[in-house]
Design an enzyme around this catalytic site. Structure first.
Site, short mmCIF file in Angstrom:
data_model
loop_
_atom_site.label_atom_id
_atom_site.label_comp_id
_atom_site.label_asym_id
_atom_site.label_seq_id
_atom_site.Cartn_x
_atom_site.Cartn_y
_atom_site.Cartn_z
N GLU A 103 -113.70 38.46 18.50
CA GLU A 103 -112.66 38.54 19.53
C GLU A 103 -112.78 37.35 20.48
O GLU A 103 -113.88 36.83 20.68
CB GLU A 103 -112.85 39.84 20.35
CG GLU A 103 -111.77 40.88 20.14
CD GLU A 103 -110.42 40.54 20.72
OE1 GLU A 103 -109.97 39.38 20.64
OE2 GLU A 103 -109.78 41.46 21.26
N ASP A 104 -111.65 36.97 21.05
CA ASP A 104 -111.69 35.86 22.01
C ASP A 104 -112.34 36.29 23.33
O ASP A 104 -113.22 35.62 23.84
CB ASP A 104 -110.28 35.30 22.26
CG ASP A 104 -109.25 36.36 22.66
OD1 ASP A 104 -109.57 37.57 22.61
OD2 ASP A 104 -108.13 35.99 23.04
N ASP A 107 -111.98 41.87 28.16
CA ASP A 107 -111.59 41.95 29.56
C ASP A 107 -111.82 43.38 30.03
O ASP A 107 -112.94 43.73 30.39
CB ASP A 107 -110.11 41.52 29.65
CG ASP A 107 -109.59 41.41 31.05
OD1 ASP A 107 -110.38 41.09 31.95
OD2 ASP A 107 -108.39 41.64 31.26
N PHE A 156 -108.71 34.51 35.40
CA PHE A 156 -107.92 34.24 34.21
C PHE A 156 -108.22 32.85 33.65
O PHE A 156 -108.33 31.89 34.40
CB PHE A 156 -106.43 34.37 34.52
CG PHE A 156 -105.60 34.55 33.29
CD1 PHE A 156 -105.49 35.79 32.69
CD2 PHE A 156 -104.95 33.46 32.73
CE1 PHE A 156 -104.74 35.95 31.54
CE2 PHE A 156 -104.19 33.61 31.57
CZ PHE A 156 -104.09 34.86 30.98
N ARG A 169 -102.77 27.70 24.26
CA ARG A 169 -103.73 27.97 23.18
C ARG A 169 -104.28 26.69 22.56
O ARG A 169 -105.39 26.65 22.04
CB ARG A 169 -103.08 28.79 22.06
CG ARG A 169 -102.65 30.19 22.46
CD ARG A 169 -102.37 31.04 21.21
NE ARG A 169 -101.58 32.22 21.50
CZ ARG A 169 -102.09 33.39 21.91
NH1 ARG A 169 -103.39 33.50 22.10
NH2 ARG A 169 -101.31 34.43 22.12
P1 IMP Z 1 -108.73 44.04 27.06
O1 IMP Z 1 -108.15 45.10 26.19
O2 IMP Z 1 -108.43 44.25 28.51
O3 IMP Z 1 -110.21 43.79 26.82
O4 IMP Z 1 -107.91 42.74 26.74
C1 IMP Z 1 -108.29 41.81 25.87
C2 IMP Z 1 -107.11 40.90 25.60
O5 IMP Z 1 -106.43 40.50 26.82
C3 IMP Z 1 -107.66 39.62 25.01
O6 IMP Z 1 -107.74 39.72 23.61
C4 IMP Z 1 -106.68 38.59 25.50
O7 IMP Z 1 -105.60 38.48 24.62
C5 IMP Z 1 -106.18 39.12 26.83
N1 IMP Z 1 -106.89 38.49 27.98
C6 IMP Z 1 -107.74 39.09 28.84
N2 IMP Z 1 -108.21 38.24 29.76
C7 IMP Z 1 -107.64 37.04 29.48
C8 IMP Z 1 -107.75 35.72 30.08
O8 IMP Z 1 -108.46 35.45 31.06
N3 IMP Z 1 -107.00 34.75 29.49
C9 IMP Z 1 -106.20 34.96 28.39
N4 IMP Z 1 -106.09 36.16 27.81
C10 IMP Z 1 -106.80 37.19 28.33
MG MG Z 2 -106.70 38.61 22.07
#
Ligand code: IMP
Ligand code: MG
Length: 180
Positions: A103-104, A107, A156, A169
């Protein structure tokens, strides 16, 4: 490299250089090569955000390995089921496999938390999670992350595969939202 970068309506400043990122990605690959010696892991890369990270990581993997790419789509289910996540493109049999989810960023942890049961249902031999970035201050759905490149504050970021409303990206390094 610009000092300030505009993406849509927001301004970003340089955060992690390409060299810093590659160094960590390489180190992570070495760790995985060590941990999976004699095994044949299956990497599951979660699109879109992890496409660059996955590609760079995979190039440094020296054990026999497979990779597949999936997309997680969320839609509103019934009131009791709440939001439902479906994995598009998950057509490989995971039974008995050593899985590494790529995963990238973690969050809130919500996305990965909703997806994990679908992997466990197929009874893999093992399951680990590798992430480029983790924002522990923002994580409300606890996730056991096995491999992390960078632990970052709750700000962010864009670049290296991560977007702000579709843009950014293609930036080779990471940028962080500029403080006002
Ligand atoms: P989560 O479900 O809140 O953990 O969200 C994860 C997804 O939110 C990631 O796979 C990203 O696509 C997006 N995301 C969360 N934080 C960032 C950020 O700082 N920059 C860009 N995308 C983010
Ligand atoms: Mg993502």
């Amino acid at each position: 490299m610009p000092d300030i970068l505009q993406v849509h309506d927001k301004y970003f400043v340089p955060y992690l250089s390409q060299e810093e990122i590659i160094e960590k990605v390489k180190a992570l690959a070495y760790q995985i090569n060590h941990d999976y010696k004699g095994k044949r892991p299956l990497f599951i890369s979660i699109l879109n955000g992890s496409f660059i990270f996955s590609a760079d990581l995979f190039k440094f993997i020296t054990v026999e390995a497979e990779i597949c790419f999936i997309k997680l789509a969320s839609y509103k289910g019934t009131r009791s089921s709440g939001q439902i996540i479906t994995a598009i493109g998950l057509d490989t049999d995971l039974t008995g496999r050593d899985i590494i989810i790529v995963e990238d960023i973690i969050d809130t942890g919500k996305t990965i938390n909703q997806f994990l049961p679908q992997v466990f249902n197929q009874q893999p031999a093992s399951l680990k999670i590798a992430v480029l970035l983790h924002k522990p201050e923002a994580t409300v759905f606890p996730v056991k992350i096995d491999y992390t490149c960078f632990t970052i504050p709750d700000k962010f970021v864009v670049g290296y595969g991560l977007d702000y409303n579709g843009l950014g990206r293609n930036l080779a390094q990471l940028y962080q939202l500029k403080e006002d």
